[in-house]
Design a protein around this motif. Sequence first.
Motif, short mmCIF file in Angstrom:
data_model
loop_
_atom_site.label_atom_id
_atom_site.label_comp_id
_atom_site.label_asym_id
_atom_site.label_seq_id
_atom_site.Cartn_x
_atom_site.Cartn_y
_atom_site.Cartn_z
N ARG A 120 53.14 123.42 27.96
CA ARG A 120 52.14 124.29 27.32
C ARG A 120 50.91 123.51 26.84
NH1 ARG A 120 56.68 126.89 24.55
NH2 ARG A 120 57.23 128.75 25.77
N PRO A 123 47.70 121.69 27.39
CA PRO A 123 46.78 121.59 28.54
C PRO A 123 46.12 120.22 28.63
CG PRO A 123 45.77 122.88 26.78
CD PRO A 123 47.15 122.49 26.29
N SER A 124 46.90 119.23 28.97
CA SER A 124 46.43 117.84 28.94
C SER A 124 45.70 117.48 30.23
CB SER A 124 47.61 116.90 28.70
OG SER A 124 48.69 117.21 29.57
N ILE A 125 44.54 118.12 30.43
CA ILE A 125 43.71 117.87 31.62
C ILE A 125 42.85 116.64 31.36
CG2 ILE A 125 41.92 118.85 33.10
CD1 ILE A 125 42.92 121.64 32.19
N HIS A 179 39.42 118.60 26.68
CA HIS A 179 40.88 118.57 26.52
C HIS A 179 41.40 117.25 25.96
CE1 HIS A 179 41.92 122.48 28.14
NE2 HIS A 179 41.02 122.30 29.08
N ASP A 234 44.14 117.60 23.54
CA ASP A 234 45.41 117.98 24.17
C ASP A 234 46.10 116.76 24.78
OD1 ASP A 234 44.99 120.78 23.62
OD2 ASP A 234 43.47 120.73 25.20
N ASP A 240 49.20 113.44 32.10
CA ASP A 240 47.97 114.23 32.29
C ASP A 240 48.14 115.10 33.53
OD1 ASP A 240 47.88 111.92 33.98
OD2 ASP A 240 45.72 112.21 34.27
N VAL A 274 42.65 123.43 36.36
CA VAL A 274 43.39 124.61 36.83
C VAL A 274 42.55 125.59 37.63
CG1 VAL A 274 45.06 124.49 34.97
CG2 VAL A 274 42.96 125.81 34.64
N LEU A 278 41.07 129.68 38.21
CA LEU A 278 42.08 130.27 37.32
C LEU A 278 42.56 131.64 37.81
CD1 LEU A 278 43.50 129.69 34.62
CD2 LEU A 278 41.61 130.84 33.47
N PRO A 314 48.44 129.10 33.79
CA PRO A 314 48.91 127.76 34.14
C PRO A 314 49.62 127.04 32.99
CG PRO A 314 46.49 127.82 34.00
CD PRO A 314 46.97 129.24 33.96
N PHE A 315 49.30 127.41 31.74
CA PHE A 315 49.93 126.72 30.62
C PHE A 315 50.91 127.63 29.87
CE2 PHE A 315 45.96 124.35 31.45
CZ PHE A 315 46.56 123.15 31.82
N ARG A 345 51.15 124.37 35.41
CA ARG A 345 50.42 123.14 35.77
C ARG A 345 51.20 121.96 35.21
NH1 ARG A 345 48.14 122.44 39.39
NH2 ARG A 345 45.94 122.95 39.27
#
Lengths: 462, 462
Positions: A27, A29-31, A37, A40, A91, A95, A98, A105-106, A118
Amino acid sequence: MSISERLETYFREHRERHLQELYEFLRIPSISSLSVHTPDIISAAKWLAQQLTSVGLENARVIPTQGHPIVYGEWLGAAGKPTILIYGHYDVQPVDPLELWETPPFEPAIRDGKLYARGASDDKGQVFMHIKAIEAMLKCTGELPVNVKFCLEGEEEIGSPHIGAFIEAHQDLLAADVLLISDTPLWEAGQPAICYGLKGLCGLQVDVRGPSEDLHSGLYGGMIHNPLHALAHLLSTLFEPDGRIAIAGFYDQVKPITEAEKAEFGCIPYDETAVRDELGVPCLFGEQGYTVLERNWARPTLDINGMWGGFQGEGTKTVIPAEAHAKITCRLVNDQDPEEILMLVERHLHQHTPAGIALSTTGMNSAAKPYVSSIDHPAIQAAARSYQSTYGVRPIYTRMGASIPAAEIFFRLLHLPIVLLGFGLPDENCHAPNEHFHLQNFETGLQTICCYYKEISTIRSL
Amino acid sequence: MSISERLETYFREHRERHLQELYEFLRIPSISSLSVHTPDIISAAKWLAQQLTSVGLENARVIPTQGHPIVYGEWLGAAGKPTILIYGHYDVQPVDPLELWETPPFEPAIRDGKLYARGASDDKGQVFMHIKAIEAMLKCTGELPVNVKFCLEGEEEIGSPHIGAFIEAHQDLLAADVLLISDTPLWEAGQPAICYGLKGLCGLQVDVRGPSEDLHSGLYGGMIHNPLHALAHLLSTLFEPDGRIAIAGFYDQVKPITEAEKAEFGCIPYDETAVRDELGVPCLFGEQGYTVLERNWARPTLDINGMWGGFQGEGTKTVIPAEAHAKITCRLVNDQDPEEILMLVERHLHQHTPAGIALSTTGMNSAAKPYVSSIDHPAIQAAARSYQSTYGVRPIYTRMGASIPAAEIFFRLLHLPIVLLGFGLPDENCHAPNEHFHLQNFETGLQTICCYYKEISTIRSL
């Protein structure tokens, strides 16, 4: 009850809790490529360090780098036994688009035995499996058969720009006997594969410039070199009609594919017609004289990844644009050096730039060297035995057209054998909408990991 | 006081009111390419029809078409005299990039003797001059020396897609002896020019498609033809290294430039070095064997106006895109036919499309045929005398690399001689930010127009 039966029971009894914990991880969102982000990324790193501590690892912590932090943890209680260094990444890729995701995705969701989110396959899910394998072994037996260290980074999806400096600065901390990575796919469902070769990578942006401003194609047509013409010409000079790359010296350091390896590739069940149909093209294409697998795995490639300039809107605009651009990457094989290849590409482009056009090139930050290991190495043979014991079939040996930059860096700086013990499947949409992971491979994978730790513990000399 | 003195006095005494009226016209954002501005197009058409009525023209009205309407008006009180049909346009180009405007495009402002606004030069300002010339002549003398009809359209900036059907349906209404257009520039300040040749135009969008989805360049590199490679190759085949267009048959219908015309072009004071420096390029470039003016005015050209595909963002994305695109236009000379040239371009592209790539092309809606008239025509010689009497120098005869599609259509359908009697300057930023019009040419132009009506009235046979 044997240890493996006890582990199996443990995994079954704790399956639901494990999935809930994995959901927590997914959950976040470590982009890594989007600075918005960054908080995150930090959250994901902290979550991981807490997980490592909670399952019984020691000295678990988040270590800062010049970029996103690295999560470290260790269990060093197996005196006299080998040490496995587990590399993975927390990481994930962006996404978008979307709107193509069936579920957000999360927000992890299970459909048809597959976990959608993701990072489910690449690579949070597979990192999480190692943590849970260790949890199970420690809970069931009070110890691990080998020493273990984790090195989990947050910049794999942006080319691992800081892992090299981190390894150099922490050689003692990371000292180990084998590097283990779970970030590659099985060959297909039920058929494990051990990847023993990764390609290198280098890339650049190409900017061509003509007039100082966009011009009206009527008032200035026929007067100057149009930057779009120049760019199309420049890019077309990179290739021969037969698919070879036309850059002088590009192939000079390429090791020929051995007859033995050609024979091995030829034994792999690869259906070119099925691939062609899957990709939706009327025919496959590439450097003549090589099979598709040879080209993708063991021959260097060059791809234009993007190209743009001038008017892209609806209808017509009779403009001669001031500039045009392209992005290019090369996938390299031994013994090509990314910096040298980059220099050759830049030299070629400069030599072919037409009069009246200014060219500039910018090399990409992160490059990777190609890496190929011997499949005879005992650490790899241990992986083969582990796969066979849990999947019931012998793994096939594969190479990849893609790169894991950190792998070659670990090999070069720490002189570690690298074992790619992955559990994804090729069609799990890594880097695309609706990424997912087959839960069957979550289950079999946990057992395979436990099995591998045991196998490694029996090897005297690595 | 002579008539010309009375007109001069009238223009001087009413200058401020005329400018205020022109401001009203310029404030209407009648951008034809953006449907959100359709109400403004209607407002501009109504404003024009009211102006025509208010200065004394008859039957002034807004006539619907399949697209934006046409404004018509007439004064037919000069029995036995020729009829001048005045063509112009009340639509304007879009204004982006808005941030580059020093004052808002639809808030007219005078700086350094120049009137800044979108449409000030192209073409509202010059249409307005004809209306005010007629106002002055009617007020000062109670009549015009010739019969006059106005045909003002709202789709010139989008290629005049409906003017042909309108002319065909209104041949009696538009019957005249000469077509007069004020929409071309002087050669330079103080040096009038009569443009006697316009280029034709055709264009298309090129779409190439490879795999059904974007692919990872590692997992699929070397397997298929990258659409960006295919597009760069395709576009590069359009040109020879010497600047010639490499499409079979492209030059077949091109009339050679006569020695006489070459000599005339050679007499025009054209400074290639100044042009090179103005455009900011190290050298000029084009089809070998021709001068810059010959190439721009009398040789056909082909320009890629836009090209795009794949990743255009910051950094790197190792993608093989599913598709790639380009926009192309050709500027044509006699006797090239736009439809035939379009067919030749499409055939060339299909013949050069590599295996594994699907090509589709879409011709642009509006095409134009090239147009060249004889400078000896009495209607053109009358324009030359008019310029000389007001600017004090003989005009030079020029051609243009650009197109006014309506001109050739009027010529073809109504068999009218065409006179391009323009008052702009080449650097007035038509189609660009900070469009402006030199008020000196507003003043001299009004006198030139009155002079031209008088000159035409003396010609027995047109």
